[in-house]
Design a protein around this motif. Structure first.
Motif, PDB file in Angstrom:
ATOM      1  N   ASP A 159      -5.914  20.188  -5.030  1.00 41.33           N
ATOM      2  CA  ASP A 159      -5.576  20.969  -3.841  1.00 41.33           C
ATOM      3  C   ASP A 159      -4.323  20.464  -3.138  1.00 41.33           C
ATOM      4  O   ASP A 159      -3.860  21.083  -2.174  1.00 41.33           O
ATOM      5  CB  ASP A 159      -6.746  20.944  -2.852  1.00 41.33           C
ATOM      6  N   ILE A 160      -3.770  19.330  -3.586  1.00 39.88           N
ATOM      7  CA  ILE A 160      -2.588  18.766  -2.930  1.00 39.88           C
ATOM      8  C   ILE A 160      -1.360  19.593  -3.302  1.00 39.88           C
ATOM      9  O   ILE A 160      -1.008  19.729  -4.467  1.00 39.88           O
ATOM     10  CB  ILE A 160      -2.375  17.291  -3.340  1.00 39.88           C
ATOM     11  N   GLY A 161      -0.729  20.162  -2.298  1.00 39.08           N
ATOM     12  CA  GLY A 161       0.469  20.958  -2.536  1.00 39.08           C
ATOM     13  C   GLY A 161       1.755  20.170  -2.340  1.00 39.08           C
ATOM     14  O   GLY A 161       2.798  20.519  -2.892  1.00 39.08           O
ATOM     15  N   GLY A 162       1.711  19.105  -1.529  1.00 36.70           N
ATOM     16  CA  GLY A 162       2.888  18.290  -1.274  1.00 36.70           C
ATOM     17  C   GLY A 162       2.486  17.007  -0.585  1.00 36.70           C
ATOM     18  O   GLY A 162       1.359  16.869  -0.078  1.00 36.70           O
ATOM     19  N   TYR A 163       3.401  16.053  -0.546  1.00 35.99           N
ATOM     20  CA  TYR A 163       3.076  14.776   0.101  1.00 35.99           C
ATOM     21  C   TYR A 163       4.354  14.080   0.546  1.00 35.99           C
ATOM     22  O   TYR A 163       5.428  14.243  -0.042  1.00 35.99           O
ATOM     23  CB  TYR A 163       2.289  13.855  -0.839  1.00 35.99           C
ATOM     24  N   ASP A 164       4.236  13.344   1.637  1.00 36.75           N
ATOM     25  CA  ASP A 164       5.269  12.440   2.134  1.00 36.75           C
ATOM     26  C   ASP A 164       4.619  11.075   2.235  1.00 36.75           C
ATOM     27  O   ASP A 164       3.940  10.764   3.226  1.00 36.75           O
ATOM     28  CB  ASP A 164       5.786  12.888   3.505  1.00 36.75           C
TER      29      ASP A 164
ATOM     30  N   ARG B 217      -2.775  22.883  -0.283  1.00 37.11           N
ATOM     31  CA  ARG B 217      -2.191  24.202  -0.538  1.00 37.11           C
ATOM     32  C   ARG B 217      -2.499  25.197   0.577  1.00 37.11           C
ATOM     33  O   ARG B 217      -1.758  26.169   0.765  1.00 37.11           O
ATOM     34  CB  ARG B 217      -2.690  24.740  -1.881  1.00 37.11           C
ATOM     35  N   ASP B 218      -3.570  24.957   1.321  1.00 37.31           N
ATOM     36  CA  ASP B 218      -3.885  25.852   2.439  1.00 37.31           C
ATOM     37  C   ASP B 218      -3.141  25.467   3.715  1.00 37.31           C
ATOM     38  O   ASP B 218      -3.344  26.083   4.766  1.00 37.31           O
ATOM     39  CB  ASP B 218      -5.396  25.895   2.688  1.00 37.31           C
ATOM     40  N   GLY B 219      -2.288  24.418   3.655  1.00 36.30           N
ATOM     41  CA  GLY B 219      -1.483  24.015   4.804  1.00 36.30           C
ATOM     42  C   GLY B 219      -2.082  22.907   5.644  1.00 36.30           C
ATOM     43  O   GLY B 219      -1.398  22.376   6.523  1.00 36.30           O
ATOM     44  N   THR B 220      -3.328  22.563   5.432  1.00 34.60           N
ATOM     45  CA  THR B 220      -3.933  21.486   6.207  1.00 34.60           C
ATOM     46  C   THR B 220      -3.319  20.144   5.808  1.00 34.60           C
ATOM     47  O   THR B 220      -2.938  19.933   4.649  1.00 34.60           O
ATOM     48  CB  THR B 220      -5.456  21.432   6.012  1.00 34.60           C
ATOM     49  N   GLN B 221      -3.244  19.238   6.778  1.00 34.05           N
ATOM     50  CA  GLN B 221      -2.609  17.951   6.570  1.00 34.05           C
ATOM     51  C   GLN B 221      -3.605  16.824   6.775  1.00 34.05           C
ATOM     52  O   GLN B 221      -4.467  16.898   7.653  1.00 34.05           O
ATOM     53  CB  GLN B 221      -1.418  17.772   7.524  1.00 34.05           C
ATOM     54  N   HIS B 222      -3.455  15.778   5.984  1.00 35.79           N
ATOM     55  CA  HIS B 222      -4.355  14.624   6.062  1.00 35.79           C
ATOM     56  C   HIS B 222      -3.550  13.342   5.933  1.00 35.79           C
ATOM     57  O   HIS B 222      -2.655  13.236   5.082  1.00 35.79           O
ATOM     58  CB  HIS B 222      -5.395  14.676   4.930  1.00 35.79           C
ATOM     59  N   LEU B 223      -3.874  12.361   6.762  1.00 35.66           N
ATOM     60  CA  LEU B 223      -3.282  11.039   6.622  1.00 35.66           C
ATOM     61  C   LEU B 223      -4.006  10.266   5.531  1.00 35.66           C
ATOM     62  O   LEU B 223      -5.223  10.379   5.378  1.00 35.66           O
ATOM     63  CB  LEU B 223      -3.370  10.254   7.932  1.00 35.66           C
ATOM     64  N   THR B 224      -3.239   9.472   4.783  1.00 32.30           N
ATOM     65  CA  THR B 224      -3.824   8.644   3.741  1.00 32.30           C
ATOM     66  C   THR B 224      -3.195   7.261   3.781  1.00 32.30           C
ATOM     67  O   THR B 224      -2.015   7.118   4.103  1.00 32.30           O
ATOM     68  CB  THR B 224      -3.628   9.275   2.346  1.00 32.30           C
ATOM     69  N   ALA B 225      -3.997   6.255   3.475  1.00 34.15           N
ATOM     70  CA  ALA B 225      -3.510   4.880   3.353  1.00 34.15           C
ATOM     71  C   ALA B 225      -4.430   4.170   2.374  1.00 34.15           C
ATOM     72  O   ALA B 225      -5.651   4.165   2.546  1.00 34.15           O
ATOM     73  CB  ALA B 225      -3.498   4.171   4.705  1.00 34.15           C
TER      74      ALA B 225
ATOM     75  N   ALA C  66      -5.930  10.875  -2.695  1.00 35.93           N
ATOM     76  CA  ALA C  66      -6.881  11.889  -2.239  1.00 35.93           C
ATOM     77  C   ALA C  66      -8.223  11.286  -1.873  1.00 35.93           C
ATOM     78  O   ALA C  66      -8.940  11.804  -1.018  1.00 35.93           O
ATOM     79  CB  ALA C  66      -7.055  12.955  -3.320  1.00 35.93           C
ATOM     80  N   GLU C  67      -8.567  10.169  -2.519  1.00 34.64           N
ATOM     81  CA  GLU C  67      -9.836   9.504  -2.221  1.00 34.64           C
ATOM     82  C   GLU C  67      -9.810   8.755  -0.893  1.00 34.64           C
ATOM     83  O   GLU C  67     -10.855   8.497  -0.302  1.00 34.64           O
ATOM     84  CB  GLU C  67     -10.171   8.499  -3.333  1.00 34.64           C
ATOM     85  N   ARG C  68      -8.607   8.407  -0.419  1.00 33.99           N
ATOM     86  CA  ARG C  68      -8.497   7.470   0.701  1.00 33.99           C
ATOM     87  C   ARG C  68      -7.855   8.112   1.920  1.00 33.99           C
ATOM     88  O   ARG C  68      -7.061   7.493   2.621  1.00 33.99           O
ATOM     89  CB  ARG C  68      -7.722   6.233   0.253  1.00 33.99           C
ATOM     90  N   ILE C  69      -8.195   9.356   2.158  1.00 25.85           N
ATOM     91  CA  ILE C  69      -7.705  10.013   3.366  1.00 25.85           C
ATOM     92  C   ILE C  69      -8.690   9.796   4.497  1.00 25.85           C
ATOM     93  O   ILE C  69      -9.857   9.450   4.277  1.00 25.85           O
ATOM     94  CB  ILE C  69      -7.481  11.524   3.142  1.00 25.85           C
ATOM     95  N   GLU C  70      -8.202   9.986   5.714  1.00 25.79           N
ATOM     96  CA  GLU C  70      -9.074   9.868   6.879  1.00 25.79           C
ATOM     97  C   GLU C  70     -10.016  11.066   6.926  1.00 25.79           C
ATOM     98  O   GLU C  70      -9.586  12.214   6.838  1.00 25.79           O
ATOM     99  CB  GLU C  70      -8.242   9.785   8.157  1.00 25.79           C
ATOM    100  N   GLY C  71     -11.280  10.804   7.034  1.00 26.26           N
ATOM    101  CA  GLY C  71     -12.258  11.872   7.158  1.00 26.26           C
ATOM    102  C   GLY C  71     -12.920  12.277   5.868  1.00 26.26           C
ATOM    103  O   GLY C  71     -13.713  13.219   5.854  1.00 26.26           O
TER     104      GLY C  71
ATOM    105  N   GLN D  84       0.840  -1.201   0.000  1.00 27.26           N
ATOM    106  CA  GLN D  84       0.000   0.000   0.000  1.00 27.26           C
ATOM    107  C   GLN D  84       0.868   1.242   0.000  1.00 27.26           C
ATOM    108  O   GLN D  84       2.077   1.187   0.267  1.00 27.26           O
ATOM    109  CB  GLN D  84      -0.918   0.016   1.219  1.00 27.26           C
ATOM    110  N   LEU D  85       0.244   2.368  -0.315  1.00 22.89           N
ATOM    111  CA  LEU D  85       0.848   3.676  -0.140  1.00 22.89           C
ATOM    112  C   LEU D  85       0.241   4.315   1.097  1.00 22.89           C
ATOM    113  O   LEU D  85      -0.981   4.236   1.318  1.00 22.89           O
ATOM    114  CB  LEU D  85       0.591   4.561  -1.355  1.00 22.89           C
TER     115      LEU D  85
END
Length: 435
Positions: free
Chosen positions: A205-210, A135-143, A193-198, A127-128
């Motif tokens: 809108d994704i500005g960056g990712y780790d 871009r607004d600085g908010t962060q979301h976990l994804t799996a 983007a479809e599989r984030i928590e919440g 998985q990823l």
């Protein structure tokens, strides 16, 4: 903590649940925070002022977490007992422009993170997982759950592979497939983007990712007598989990005296720790300084508290391999379920010295836990840990320990069922020991 076989199995089952909830360092601190919240710890914001005094707190900085319990009688010169661990593991990290492919295959562009055993990642459902920053600085976990696979070439097309060995190019061969189609018409970031928590977000809108690759196979107890435990990310979530369990146990005991107990779970150990959330960075010093400030410490008193402090650097080590015994020291040969390791290196790749060894022996005896000494074969280079980094950066006395593993840096590592609980038991003794 109990040390019978049933308790050991319960502990590794909980370790397995922690690993499963922690496919990335960001998930690992999120799950740790969830458990700390349940135990009554208070999260603190580094951007806000902190109140001093006795209580239990934690701070998250990216993929790192520092949690601590300040006892009732703590003062400006009270020392810190710090268990250091790390939340990252060798893997693969998603590149920019990650949607690639050819010949009708969709592939993910990834970069090698740390030093994974490449062949161990072949032919697994992967998985990823990680964080998306909008871009607004908010962060979301994804799996994503099972999504990827590094398919191995069939033996019919490489007849000599079993005799000549498998050679893998990190650039050419380590490009996982995740679907069929035209890369020009697909968007891997859209799946994330479809599989984030919440709920989903707009990929635009994704500005960056780790985001890293993680195994999806569930951890398992197995063996003739159920003595083995297999899981991804035992290096080093086994230590992070042990320190977390022990700190919560320590907090529940309601300590009134003794040192300030600290769990320091750093990120980026596998790539050198050179980051704002790594052991070479300022995070631990920042937090300890603010704790001391809250206790009214002067600069001189803060130095006194550091001189009274101790760090147990807990990171997994090597058990003797039955098929490669010549790769190990001929005398010191740790085994699974023989107890946690005391890691020693003459060149200070581990920070253990005689004083640290004596303290470790005393704490293991108090916890009724056996331990084993580990030293590397002289003909092979020795790895290192956060221990020397912490000792060098802060001048804190440090000892290096950890549970023994086989298949370290594999996608799926192996430990003994009894050793993780034993490490947690000694950690709980450490948190309350005046050193």
């Amino acid at each position: 903590m109990p040390s019978n076989a049933s308790a050991a199995v319960d502990h590794v089952q909980d370790l397995g649940a922690y690993v499963s909830a922690s496919p990335s360092s960001f998930h690992a601190v999120h799950e740790a925070a969830r458990r700390l919240n349940r135990a009554g710890f208070t999260p603190l914001d580094e951007l806000q002022p902190w109140e001093g005094g006795a209580s239990k707190f934690y701070v998250i900085r990216d993929g790192a977490l520092i949690a601590w319990v300040t006892p009732q009688n703590a003062g400006p010169t009270t020392g810190f007992n710090i268990l250091g661990a790390h939340t990252d593991s060798p893997s693969f990290k998603l590149k920019p422009k990650p949607t690639t492919g050819k010949f009708g295959w969709l592939q993910a562009g990834v970069e090698v993170y740390g030093g994974p055993l490449l062949n161990s990642w072949l032919d697994r459902e992967l998985q990823l997982a990680g964080r998306l920053v909008l871009r607004d600085g908010t962060q979301h976990l994804t799996a994503t759950g099972p999504l990827l696979r590094f398919p191995q070439l069939a033996i019919h097309l490489d007849r000599a592979v079993n005799d000549s060995g498998l050679l893998l190019s990190k650039q050419q061969h380590m490009n996982p497939v995740f679907g069929l189609g035209d890369p020009a018409n697909e968007d891997l970031l859209g799946l994330l983007a479809e599989r984030i928590e919440g709920g989903a977000v707009d990929p635009a809108d994704i500005g960056g990712y780790d985001v890293v690759v993680a195994d999806t196979q569930a951890p398992a107890v197995f063996g003739a007598k159920g003595e083995f435990f297999a899981s991804g990310r035992l290096d080093n979530l086994s230590s992070t989990h042990a320190g977390l369990v022990a700190l919560i146990e320590h907090a529940n005991a309601g300590a009134r005296g003794g040192p300030i107990a600290v769990l320091a779970a750093f990120d980026h150990e596998e790539i050198g720790s050179n980051s704002r959330s790594g052991a070479c960075g300022p995070i631990l010093e920042d937090i300890l300084t603010r704790i001391s400030d809250g206790l009214g410490a002067s600069v001189s008193q803060r130095r006194q508290s550091l001189a009274a402090s101790f760090c147990v650097s807990a990171d997994a080590g090597h058990a003797v391999h039955p098929n490669y015994a010549e790769r190990h020291d001929p005398v010191n040969r740790p085994v699974l379920n023989g107890g946690p390791l005391l890691k020693i290196n003459a060149n200070q790749r581990y920070a253990t010295d005689a004083a640290g060894a004596a303290l470790w022996a005393r704490m293991c005896a108090e916890a009724n836990v056996p331990y084993q000494e580990y030293v590397s074969n002289n003909d092979l280079p020795c790895g290192s840990t956060i221990g020397p980094l912490t000792a060098t950066r802060l001048g804190i006395r440090t000892v290096d320990v950890g549970i023994p593993l086989l298949s370290m840096h594999s996608a799926r590592e192996l430990c003994g069922v009894e050793d993780p609980l034993r490490l947690a038991s000694v950690a709980e003794v450490f948190y309350r020991t005046d050193v």
